[in-house]
Design a protein around this motif. Structure first.
Motif, PDB file in Angstrom:
ATOM      1  N   MET A   1       0.846  -1.195   0.000  1.00  0.00           N
ATOM      2  CA  MET A   1       0.000   0.000   0.000  1.00  0.00           C
ATOM      3  C   MET A   1       0.883   1.247   0.000  1.00  0.00           C
ATOM      4  N   SER A   2       0.700   2.091  -0.960  1.00  0.00           N
ATOM      5  CA  SER A   2       1.531   3.289  -1.005  1.00  0.00           C
ATOM      6  C   SER A   2       0.999   4.312  -0.019  1.00  0.00           C
ATOM      7  N   LYS A   3       1.849   5.289   0.268  1.00  0.00           N
ATOM      8  CA  LYS A   3       1.513   6.274   1.287  1.00  0.00           C
ATOM      9  C   LYS A   3       0.249   7.057   0.926  1.00  0.00           C
ATOM     10  N   THR A   4       0.049   7.270  -0.382  1.00  0.00           N
ATOM     11  CA  THR A   4      -1.093   8.080  -0.788  1.00  0.00           C
ATOM     12  C   THR A   4      -2.425   7.360  -0.549  1.00  0.00           C
ATOM     13  N   ASP A   5      -2.373   6.013  -0.429  1.00  0.00           N
ATOM     14  CA  ASP A   5      -3.604   5.275  -0.168  1.00  0.00           C
ATOM     15  C   ASP A   5      -3.987   5.297   1.318  1.00  0.00           C
ATOM     16  N   GLU A   6      -3.054   5.707   2.160  1.00  0.00           N
ATOM     17  CA  GLU A   6      -3.327   5.685   3.596  1.00  0.00           C
ATOM     18  C   GLU A   6      -4.321   6.768   3.962  1.00  0.00           C
ATOM     19  N   LYS A   7      -5.245   6.395   4.851  1.00  0.00           N
ATOM     20  CA  LYS A   7      -6.178   7.401   5.349  1.00  0.00           C
ATOM     21  C   LYS A   7      -5.556   8.042   6.582  1.00  0.00           C
ATOM     22  N   PRO A   8      -5.569   9.371   6.668  1.00  0.00           N
ATOM     23  CA  PRO A   8      -4.919  10.006   7.816  1.00  0.00           C
ATOM     24  C   PRO A   8      -5.615   9.668   9.139  1.00  0.00           C
ATOM     25  N   LEU A   9      -4.818   9.668  10.182  1.00  0.00           N
ATOM     26  CA  LEU A   9      -5.314   9.404  11.525  1.00  0.00           C
ATOM     27  C   LEU A   9      -6.293  10.513  11.923  1.00  0.00           C
ATOM     28  N   LYS A  10      -7.436  10.106  12.496  1.00  0.00           N
ATOM     29  CA  LYS A  10      -8.424  11.125  12.883  1.00  0.00           C
ATOM     30  C   LYS A  10      -8.470  11.328  14.381  1.00  0.00           C
ATOM     31  N   LYS A  11      -8.259  10.242  15.123  1.00  0.00           N
ATOM     32  CA  LYS A  11      -8.415  10.360  16.578  1.00  0.00           C
ATOM     33  C   LYS A  11      -7.454   9.419  17.291  1.00  0.00           C
ATOM     34  N   VAL A  12      -6.871   9.893  18.382  1.00  0.00           N
ATOM     35  CA  VAL A  12      -6.075   9.013  19.236  1.00  0.00           C
ATOM     36  C   VAL A  12      -6.670   9.017  20.641  1.00  0.00           C
ATOM     37  N   CYS A  13      -6.741   7.818  21.226  1.00  0.00           N
ATOM     38  CA  CYS A  13      -7.200   7.665  22.599  1.00  0.00           C
ATOM     39  C   CYS A  13      -5.998   7.126  23.368  1.00  0.00           C
ATOM     40  N   ILE A  14      -5.510   7.916  24.305  1.00  0.00           N
ATOM     41  CA  ILE A  14      -4.257   7.582  24.971  1.00  0.00           C
ATOM     42  C   ILE A  14      -4.531   7.229  26.424  1.00  0.00           C
ATOM     43  N   ILE A  15      -3.937   6.125  26.868  1.00  0.00           N
ATOM     44  CA  ILE A  15      -4.144   5.673  28.244  1.00  0.00           C
ATOM     45  C   ILE A  15      -2.817   5.784  28.990  1.00  0.00           C
ATOM     46  N   CYS A  16      -2.846   6.456  30.129  1.00  0.00           N
ATOM     47  CA  CYS A  16      -1.635   6.624  30.938  1.00  0.00           C
ATOM     48  C   CYS A  16      -1.878   6.006  32.305  1.00  0.00           C
ATOM     49  N   ALA A  17      -1.124   4.954  32.632  1.00  0.00           N
ATOM     50  CA  ALA A  17      -1.351   4.243  33.903  1.00  0.00           C
ATOM     51  C   ALA A  17      -0.202   4.425  34.878  1.00  0.00           C
ATOM     52  N   LYS A  18       0.807   5.198  34.497  1.00  0.00           N
ATOM     53  CA  LYS A  18       1.974   5.349  35.382  1.00  0.00           C
ATOM     54  C   LYS A  18       2.236   6.810  35.689  1.00  0.00           C
ATOM     55  N   GLY A  19       2.844   7.037  36.839  1.00  0.00           N
ATOM     56  CA  GLY A  19       2.973   8.414  37.305  1.00  0.00           C
ATOM     57  C   GLY A  19       4.386   8.968  37.335  1.00  0.00           C
ATOM     58  N   THR A  20       5.311   8.366  36.587  1.00  0.00           N
ATOM     59  CA  THR A  20       6.657   8.946  36.555  1.00  0.00           C
ATOM     60  C   THR A  20       6.687  10.082  35.541  1.00  0.00           C
ATOM     61  N   ILE A  21       7.701  10.924  35.648  1.00  0.00           N
ATOM     62  CA  ILE A  21       7.833  12.044  34.710  1.00  0.00           C
ATOM     63  C   ILE A  21       7.793  11.531  33.273  1.00  0.00           C
ATOM     64  N   GLU A  22       8.575  10.488  32.994  1.00  0.00           N
ATOM     65  CA  GLU A  22       8.698  10.057  31.595  1.00  0.00           C
ATOM     66  C   GLU A  22       7.411   9.446  31.053  1.00  0.00           C
ATOM     67  N   ASP A  23       6.685   8.717  31.879  1.00  0.00           N
ATOM     68  CA  ASP A  23       5.430   8.127  31.402  1.00  0.00           C
ATOM     69  C   ASP A  23       4.382   9.210  31.165  1.00  0.00           C
ATOM     70  N   VAL A  24       4.307  10.142  32.093  1.00  0.00           N
ATOM     71  CA  VAL A  24       3.309  11.203  31.965  1.00  0.00           C
ATOM     72  C   VAL A  24       3.645  12.103  30.771  1.00  0.00           C
ATOM     73  N   TYR A  25       4.912  12.449  30.628  1.00  0.00           N
ATOM     74  CA  TYR A  25       5.279  13.329  29.511  1.00  0.00           C
ATOM     75  C   TYR A  25       5.123  12.648  28.162  1.00  0.00           C
ATOM     76  N   ALA A  26       5.382  11.343  28.115  1.00  0.00           N
ATOM     77  CA  ALA A  26       5.156  10.636  26.848  1.00  0.00           C
ATOM     78  C   ALA A  26       3.697  10.811  26.446  1.00  0.00           C
TER      79      ALA A  26
END
Lengths: 167, 103
Positions: A1-26
């Motif tokens: 599949m070439s790049k032009t056939d890709e449908k762009p991302l519309k929505k991201v649902c992000i889950i954060c379960a850790k409380g360190t600086i690096e996990d939260v900032y990611a």
């Protein structure tokens, strides 16, 4: 599949379960990066990740100085775990991480959350984890859109070209 | 790299449509490019564009936080001015390269 056939991302649902600086900032960088690209973002904070949206904790996130094999001193020497257990060392390392981020114009947690919600991103807290940690809605940062069960969060993650990301 | 005619003048742009030579940019070009995004440029838009050009030419890395702290507009306002790409679209209209920043 070439790049032009890709449908762009519309929505991201992000889950954060850790409380360190690096996990939260990611989580925050991913969410903010999404809204900046015109991608909808919904973030679900659960378990220790709740610290990032709890008023009394959000400014005090730390990075672990024990049990963190990737932690190195400036110059690249591995950070000795025995040094990491000394009082104040973790706080010092965490303060240093935060100052390094500030130099790259990466804001503190509360300001970062404001940037995300300013762009239309939505922030949610996990009901089960709130019950477990005896937290109330008033304990959370003002910009939190709601306290949800996992089912309710999944209910918001539908639609074409949506991705769920667990940081 | 490609050539594009904007507001009656030929300019050099990259394959995403960003200017490769910011000195070729004029205000009229910004207005014409904005129409592609359905944006009618106001004074506020131009203030943001001028700020971005000034900072870019001064060699600074641009972030939405920096624009939000500029005193011109807050971040929410910036999203309203350039919907769907507060830094990307504004940089394109400002005739400067696509910002390489993650914030």
């Amino acid at each position: 599949m070439s790049k032009t056939d890709e449908k762009p991302l519309k929505k991201v649902c992000i889950i954060c379960a850790k409380g360190t600086i690096e996990d939260v900032y990611a989580t925050l960088v991913l969410a903010n990066g999404a809204v900046m690209e015109g991608i909808e973002a919904r973030v679900f904070f659960t378990f220790f990740g709740l610290d990032a949206i709890t008023k009394s904790q959000m400014k005090k996130l730390h990075t672990a100085t024990v049990g963190n094999p990737a932690l190195r001193m400036p110059g690249g020497i591995p950070f000795p775990s025995l040094l990491g257990i000394l009082p104040g060392v973790e706080a010092g390392v965490s303060a240093m991480m935060k100052s390094q981020m500030e130099k790259l114009d990466i804001p503190p947690v509360d300001e970062f959350l404001e940037m995300i919600t300013a762009g239309g991103g939505e922030i949610y807290a996990c009901k089960l984890a709130m019950d477990m940690f005896k937290l109330k809605k008033e304990d959370l940062w003002e910009g939190v859109s709601g306290v949800l069960t996992v089912g309710e969060f999944y209910g918001m993650c539908g639609g074409e070209n949506t991705q769920i990301i667990f940081t | 790299m490609a050539e594009k005619v904007i507001a009656g003048k030929t300019v050099q742009v990259n394959d995403e449509g960003y200017f490769t030579d910011p000195s070729q940019w004029t205000k009229e070009m910004a207005a014409e490019m904005a129409k592609e995004y359905g944006i009618e440029l106001t004074d506020k838009h131009y203030q943001v564009i001028d700020f971005l050009r000034e900072r870019y030419l001064a060699g600074e890395a641009l972030t939405i936080r920096r624009v939000g702290n500029s005193g011109i507009v807050d971040i929410k306002g910036l999203y309203q001015l350039f919907p769907g790409g507060p830094l990307k679209i504004s940089s394109k209209l400002a005739g400067i390269p696509k910002p390489a920043s993650c914030v």
